[in-house]
Write an enzyme that holds these catalytic residues in place. Structure first.
Site, short mmCIF file in Angstrom:
data_model
loop_
_atom_site.label_atom_id
_atom_site.label_comp_id
_atom_site.label_asym_id
_atom_site.label_seq_id
_atom_site.Cartn_x
_atom_site.Cartn_y
_atom_site.Cartn_z
CD GLU A 111 -3.07 -1.08 0.16
OE1 GLU A 111 -3.02 0.04 -0.58
OE2 GLU A 111 -3.62 -2.06 0.06
CB CYS B 196 -1.43 7.24 2.52
SG CYS B 196 -2.51 6.71 3.62
P1 NAD Z 1 8.64 5.07 3.79
O1 NAD Z 1 8.56 4.36 2.45
O2 NAD Z 1 9.69 6.03 3.98
O3 NAD Z 1 8.95 4.08 5.12
C1 NAD Z 1 7.80 2.95 5.09
C2 NAD Z 1 8.65 1.74 5.87
O4 NAD Z 1 9.56 1.07 5.14
C3 NAD Z 1 9.41 2.24 7.11
O5 NAD Z 1 9.39 1.33 8.23
C4 NAD Z 1 10.85 2.15 6.64
O6 NAD Z 1 12.10 2.28 7.70
C5 NAD Z 1 10.81 1.08 5.67
N1 NAD Z 1 12.04 0.92 4.72
C6 NAD Z 1 12.66 1.99 4.16
N2 NAD Z 1 13.52 1.55 3.22
C7 NAD Z 1 13.48 0.13 3.32
C8 NAD Z 1 14.15 -0.77 2.64
N3 NAD Z 1 14.94 -0.59 1.89
N4 NAD Z 1 13.60 -2.14 2.93
C9 NAD Z 1 12.74 -2.55 3.63
N5 NAD Z 1 11.94 -1.46 4.54
C10 NAD Z 1 12.44 -0.15 4.29
O7 NAD Z 1 7.37 5.74 4.14
P2 NAD Z 1 7.15 6.90 5.34
O8 NAD Z 1 7.62 8.07 5.24
O9 NAD Z 1 7.14 6.13 6.64
O10 NAD Z 1 5.28 6.66 5.14
C11 NAD Z 1 4.95 7.80 4.28
C12 NAD Z 1 4.64 7.12 3.08
O11 NAD Z 1 3.80 6.22 3.11
C13 NAD Z 1 3.85 7.93 2.01
O12 NAD Z 1 4.05 7.72 0.48
C14 NAD Z 1 2.46 7.65 2.23
O13 NAD Z 1 1.56 7.96 1.33
C15 NAD Z 1 2.47 6.12 2.27
N6 NAD Z 1 1.28 5.61 2.87
C16 NAD Z 1 0.44 4.87 2.35
C17 NAD Z 1 -0.71 4.30 2.92
C18 NAD Z 1 -1.66 3.40 2.08
O14 NAD Z 1 -2.43 2.77 2.72
N7 NAD Z 1 -1.55 3.55 0.93
C19 NAD Z 1 -0.90 4.74 4.43
C20 NAD Z 1 0.16 5.31 5.13
C21 NAD Z 1 1.33 5.77 4.43
#
Ligand code: NAD
Length: 531
Positions: free
Chosen positions: A286, A320
């Site tokens: 997501e 999001c």
């Molecule tokens: P992010 O992608 O920076 O991080 C998300 C998670 O991924 C964190 O736990 C992070 O530590 C982990 N991560 C980062 N690099 C990784 C890697 N190489 N391997 C595995 N895990 C890794 O996102 P964020 O800043 O925490 O959240 C904001 C983003 O999330 C926005 O783009 C938002 O739209 C999206 N979001 C989407 C939904 C949805 O339901 N569609 C809901 C909430 C947030």
């Protein structure tokens, strides 16, 4: 522990005039402040594990506040957590599903009972205001309840099938996969750790959670509620640390049978590609959104301005589902923008644990930089900053990250600021000639998460519903043009670059994704066979 209010708080709750609720939150914040700075271990089976190195979880409200200290987990820690989850799997899978549900429903009730304490910590950890934080906690509890109810309604997903012979009986059984990895984002630190993990566990899988390093505490607290509800050791494990190491181990380790990722498009797509490199494994990603609202000449403009204001600036545009672009028909554009600007001017920005502040800080310096870069770019490219465009730096605000709610007009519709997800309180408004043009612009996006329309014309509304490419859509919603989904009320999932599964969280088809079908045919001369 604070007593639970009788008023249910969701994201659509417009205000909380309930004084008892306000007082309960204020005292919970005092308790939370007194409890800051503790060290939290990782949860690996029955073990509470520390690490040589720790990282500080600092509050974006005031970076002098250390909310908690967490271990920098290693690949070895992650491997051990996966082993613990594998060890716990057969026992959990074979636990009768009604017993599994009973434990998770007990956890839901504990989370509701602790709503104020968890929400106060969340407000401090990520800068949500009180209603948003209380909503996030209660959503977590309701996700467990809703997924449990759906599992029960389907009677555990066992269904008799047909028979071609009198001695043969067949049934379809949905069975768990094994161990799910859950990677959660900072912005719904409890609901988006607890919802996916809850779905997986209700279905009989065990889980390893890697929470966001910007917000590890509420995922940890979810684990605390599970433990207190009697969840067996090893069914839910938490490993903290960087995505590049513990996250990478989680995606590469063959002991992980499935994955749920919620976060940005870039990280999600990398994961989506690499997770199935060697063989198929289920993965739900997501991801982000660039969520449009359309305002036609037949809109109630006050309703539209209110709905847009709430969705563009609620939690600083860091949902999001945040509304980050508006397409408004020319004849009503000026009046709409004026009303929106007036509402944005009325937003109090500051420490969100205080009742009077509706908008708090963004999560970190990087987000603040994104905001400043966007405002500079808008100005340089001929846009008009109708309101905002500033960062609060005086007094105590200097210790946090406080952008002001910003509305920009006058940019070409193909500008990058209409395309890229920024995740800050920055809204671009563009003029269109018709609903058809608005729909074409809205759909011309890599994303397809949420969308909204304001129009009192039923034909326009129908055209929007038939045409818009988004997983969650709202019509004439004052409580939020594009935001505010709730378990069992609005399913929540993205289309296109916003999500991979086509079966939304919070909805009736979610929990099945943690199960795989087995068709069981038994032939027996002895009637009746066991099935
Ligand atoms: P992010 O992608 O920076 O991080 C998300 C998670 O991924 C964190 O736990 C992070 O530590 C982990 N991560 C980062 N690099 C990784 C890697 N190489 N391997 C595995 N895990 C890794 O996102 P964020 O800043 O925490 O959240 C904001 C983003 O999330 C926005 O783009 C938002 O739209 C999206 N979001 C989407 C939904 C949805 O339901 N569609 C809901 C909430 C947030």
């Amino acid at each position: 522990m604070a007593t639970m209010p009788r008023m249910k708080i969701t994201y659509a709750t417009l205000s909380a005039d309930n004084e008892e609720l306000q007082a309960s939150f204020d005292t919970a914040v005092e308790r939370a402040r007194a409890d800051l700075g503790r060290s939290y271990p990782m949860i690996i089976g029955a073990e509470k594990r520390t690490a040589v190195e720790t990282f500080e979880d600092r509050s974006p409200i005031d970076t002098d506040l250390v909310v908690g200290r967490f271990p920098v987990g290693s690949r070895d820690d992650m491997r051990d957590a996966i082993s613990a989850a594998r060890g716990a799997y057969p026992g959990w899978r074979d636990t009768p599903w009604r017993e599994r549900l009973a434990i998770l429903r007990r956890a839901a009730d504990l989370i509701s009972e602790r709503q104020f304490d968890y929400a106060a910590l969340m407000a401090l950890e990520v800068g949500k205001n009180r209603l948003e934080a209380l909503g996030d906690v209660e959503e977590t509890a309701d996700l467990l309840r809703y997924y449990g109810d759906e599992f029960e309604k389907a009677d555990g997903f066992v269904r008799p099938l047909g028979s071609l012979s009198p001695t043969e009986r067949t049934r379809s059984v949905l069975r768990p996969y094994g161990v799910f990895g859950v990677i959660s984002p900072f912005n719904f630190p409890m609901a988006l750790a607890g919802g996916p993990a809850g779905g997986a566990m209700i279905a009989g899988n065990t889980v390893v959670l890697k929470p966001s390093s910007d917000a590890p505490l509420l995922g940890w607290k979810f684990g605390e509620a599970l433990r207190d509800a009697g969840l067996p050791d090893g069914v839910f494990n938490v490993v903290t640390g960087p995505g590049e190491t513990v996250g990478a181990e989680l995606q590469e380790n063959p002991g992980i049978d499935g994955m749920v990722f919620t976060g940005s498009y870039e990280v999600g797509m990398d994961l989506y590609r690499s997770f199935t490199k060697d063989y198929p494994r289920p993965i739900i990603t997501e991801m982000g959104g660039k969520n449009p609202a359309i305002i036609t000449r037949h809109a109630d403009l006050d309703e539209a301005a209110e709905g847009v204001m709430r969705s563009a600036f609620g939690f600083d545009g860091q949902k999001c589902s945040a509304n980050s672009r508006v397409y408004v028909e020319g004849p009503v554009a000026r009046e709409f923008v004026d009303r929106l600007v007036e509402k944005a001017r009325g937003i109090a920005v500051g420490d969100p644990t205080r009742r009077e502040n509706w908008m708090g800080p963004v999560i970190n310096q990087r987000a603040l930089d994104t905001f400043e870069k966007a405002t500079d770019e808008a100005r340089a490219d001929g846009g008009t900053i109708e309101v905002g465009g500033e960062v609060l730096r005086d007094g105590e605000a200097a210790r946090g990250f406080y952008p002001t709610p910003t509305v920009v007009t006058g940019l070409p519709l193909e500008h990058r600021l209409f395309r890229d997800e920024l995740f800050v309180p920055f809204l671009v408004v563009g003029e269109v000639d018709s609903l058809d043009q608005a729909l074409a612009e809205a759909n011309d996006s890599a994303y397809g998460l949420t969308a909204g329309i304001f129009s009192r014309d039923p034909a326009e509304v129908q055209r929007f519903l038939d045409t818009i490419q988004a997983g969650v859509v709202y019509v004439n919603r004052r409580a939020g043009a594009t935001t505010g989904a709730w378990p069992g009320i609005q399913s929540f999932g993205g289309w296109k670059g916003s999500g991979s599964s086509g079966k939304s969280g919070l909805g009736p088809y979610y929990v099945q994704q943690f199960l795989r079908e087995q068709s069981q045919t038994v032939v027996s001369d002895e009637a009746p066979p066991i099935l």
